[in-house]
Scaffold this motif. Structure first.
Motif, PDB file in Angstrom:
ATOM      1  N   ASN A  64       0.887  -1.165   0.000  1.00 16.15           N
ATOM      2  CA  ASN A  64       0.000   0.000   0.000  1.00 16.15           C
ATOM      3  C   ASN A  64       0.923   1.212   0.000  1.00 16.15           C
ATOM      4  O   ASN A  64       1.302   1.704   1.063  1.00 16.15           O
ATOM      5  CB  ASN A  64      -0.905   0.021   1.232  1.00 16.15           C
ATOM      6  N   TRP A  66       3.033   4.536   0.122  1.00 21.51           N
ATOM      7  CA  TRP A  66       2.934   5.813   0.799  1.00 21.51           C
ATOM      8  C   TRP A  66       3.536   6.838  -0.140  1.00 21.51           C
ATOM      9  O   TRP A  66       4.507   6.565  -0.839  1.00 21.51           O
ATOM     10  CB  TRP A  66       3.710   5.807   2.108  1.00 21.51           C
ATOM     11  N   LEU A  85       0.894  11.532   1.858  1.00 21.83           N
ATOM     12  CA  LEU A  85      -0.202  10.695   2.322  1.00 21.83           C
ATOM     13  C   LEU A  85       0.415   9.350   2.669  1.00 21.83           C
ATOM     14  O   LEU A  85       0.994   8.688   1.806  1.00 21.83           O
ATOM     15  CB  LEU A  85      -1.261  10.551   1.221  1.00 21.83           C
ATOM     16  N   LYS A  87       0.524   5.799   5.737  1.00 23.05           N
ATOM     17  CA  LYS A  87      -0.289   4.886   6.552  1.00 23.05           C
ATOM     18  C   LYS A  87      -1.610   4.583   5.837  1.00 23.05           C
ATOM     19  O   LYS A  87      -2.680   4.569   6.441  1.00 23.05           O
ATOM     20  CB  LYS A  87      -0.538   5.441   7.960  1.00 23.05           C
ATOM     21  N   TRP A  88      -1.502   4.339   4.536  1.00 23.70           N
ATOM     22  CA  TRP A  88      -2.676   4.061   3.717  1.00 23.70           C
ATOM     23  C   TRP A  88      -3.268   2.725   4.107  1.00 23.70           C
ATOM     24  O   TRP A  88      -2.608   1.695   4.062  1.00 23.70           O
ATOM     25  CB  TRP A  88      -2.281   4.062   2.252  1.00 23.70           C
ATOM     26  N   ASN A  89      -4.529   2.735   4.503  1.00 26.91           N
ATOM     27  CA  ASN A  89      -5.269   1.520   4.816  1.00 26.91           C
ATOM     28  C   ASN A  89      -6.357   1.387   3.747  1.00 26.91           C
ATOM     29  O   ASN A  89      -7.391   2.045   3.819  1.00 26.91           O
ATOM     30  CB  ASN A  89      -5.876   1.616   6.215  1.00 26.91           C
ATOM     31  N   CYS A  95      -6.033   7.323   5.304  1.00 23.92           N
ATOM     32  CA  CYS A  95      -4.590   7.515   5.388  1.00 23.92           C
ATOM     33  C   CYS A  95      -4.322   8.713   6.296  1.00 23.92           C
ATOM     34  O   CYS A  95      -5.251   9.341   6.799  1.00 23.92           O
ATOM     35  CB  CYS A  95      -3.961   7.716   4.011  1.00 23.92           C
ATOM     36  N   THR A  96      -3.049   9.004   6.480  1.00 20.61           N
ATOM     37  CA  THR A  96      -2.614  10.118   7.321  1.00 20.61           C
ATOM     38  C   THR A  96      -1.864  11.128   6.463  1.00 20.61           C
ATOM     39  O   THR A  96      -1.142  10.745   5.542  1.00 20.61           O
ATOM     40  CB  THR A  96      -1.710   9.602   8.460  1.00 20.61           C
ATOM     41  N   LEU A 128     -10.001   7.155  -1.126  1.00 23.31           N
ATOM     42  CA  LEU A 128     -10.038   7.538   0.281  1.00 23.31           C
ATOM     43  C   LEU A 128     -11.406   8.079   0.663  1.00 23.31           C
ATOM     44  O   LEU A 128     -12.058   8.762  -0.119  1.00 23.31           O
ATOM     45  CB  LEU A 128      -8.982   8.604   0.576  1.00 23.31           C
TER      46      LEU A 128
END
Length: 184
Positions: A64, A66, A85, A87-89, A95-96, A128
């Motif tokens: 995933n 970053w 962007l 910590k993509w989940n 994401c963060t 997102l």
């Protein structure tokens, strides 16, 4: 991600980091005054900045990926900062967001411009629904920036960070797809 996304605005180019960005990144990351908000210790050597650039470039290989864009001023073709962007989940469609800007470029609306590009791209290309950000409670310019982009403060994370030898509270912010309206 096979091709790194290059984004442009009137004043900025958001592009992939290159090894030659290390000296400019070092200038930003060694500044103890600026780094008091960043959540990590200031860099001490150019080699550390070179390693950080390699980390940013390597994030593209994650399952995933970053994204950490080098924010380049079109006026002088210099690295002004970075945003990303991470910590993509994919499963949670979240994401963060993270960012920093060199002191010489602050107060000109450049990070707002850069984040508008990054947020637009993230919502359009990463499926997102939610983008999160964490900010030190005393970092008022960053808080104003996030609020101006439509982020909502959700709470305070007590002693969530540890850098410069002490624990720090962080404020939690989020931006939902349904609330994202490209600010003018």
């Amino acid at each position: 991600m096979s091709v790194f996304p290059v984004l442009q605005s009137a004043r900025l180019t958001l592009r992939e980091f290159r090894p030659q960005d290390a000296p400019a990144l070092f200038d930003i990351y060694r500044d103890a005054v600026s780094m008091r908000w960043f959540g990590t210790e200031p860099l001490q050597t150019l080699a550390q900045a070179e390693a950080q650039v390699a980390v940013f470039i390597g994030w593209q290989q994650l399952p995933n990926p970053w994204l950490r864009w080098a924010v380049e001023s079109q006026a002088d073709q210099q690295l002004a900062g970075s945003c990303g962007l991470f910590k993509w989940n994919r499963g949670w469609r979240s994401c963060t967001l993270g960012y920093e800007l060199a002191p010489a470029y602050r107060g000109q609306g450049m990070m707002r411009e850069a984040l508008q590009l990054a947020l637009d791209w993230g919502f359009a290309n990463m499926a997102l629904n939610r983008i999160e950000a964490q900010v030190h409670p005393d970092n008022l310019p960053s808080i104003r920036l996030l609020q101006g982009l439509g982020f909502v403060q959700e709470g305070r994370l007590r002693e969530a960070g540890f850098w410069l030898g002490q624990y720090h509270d962080l404020l939690a912010f989020s931006l939902l797809r349904q609330d994202w309206v490209q600010p003018s």
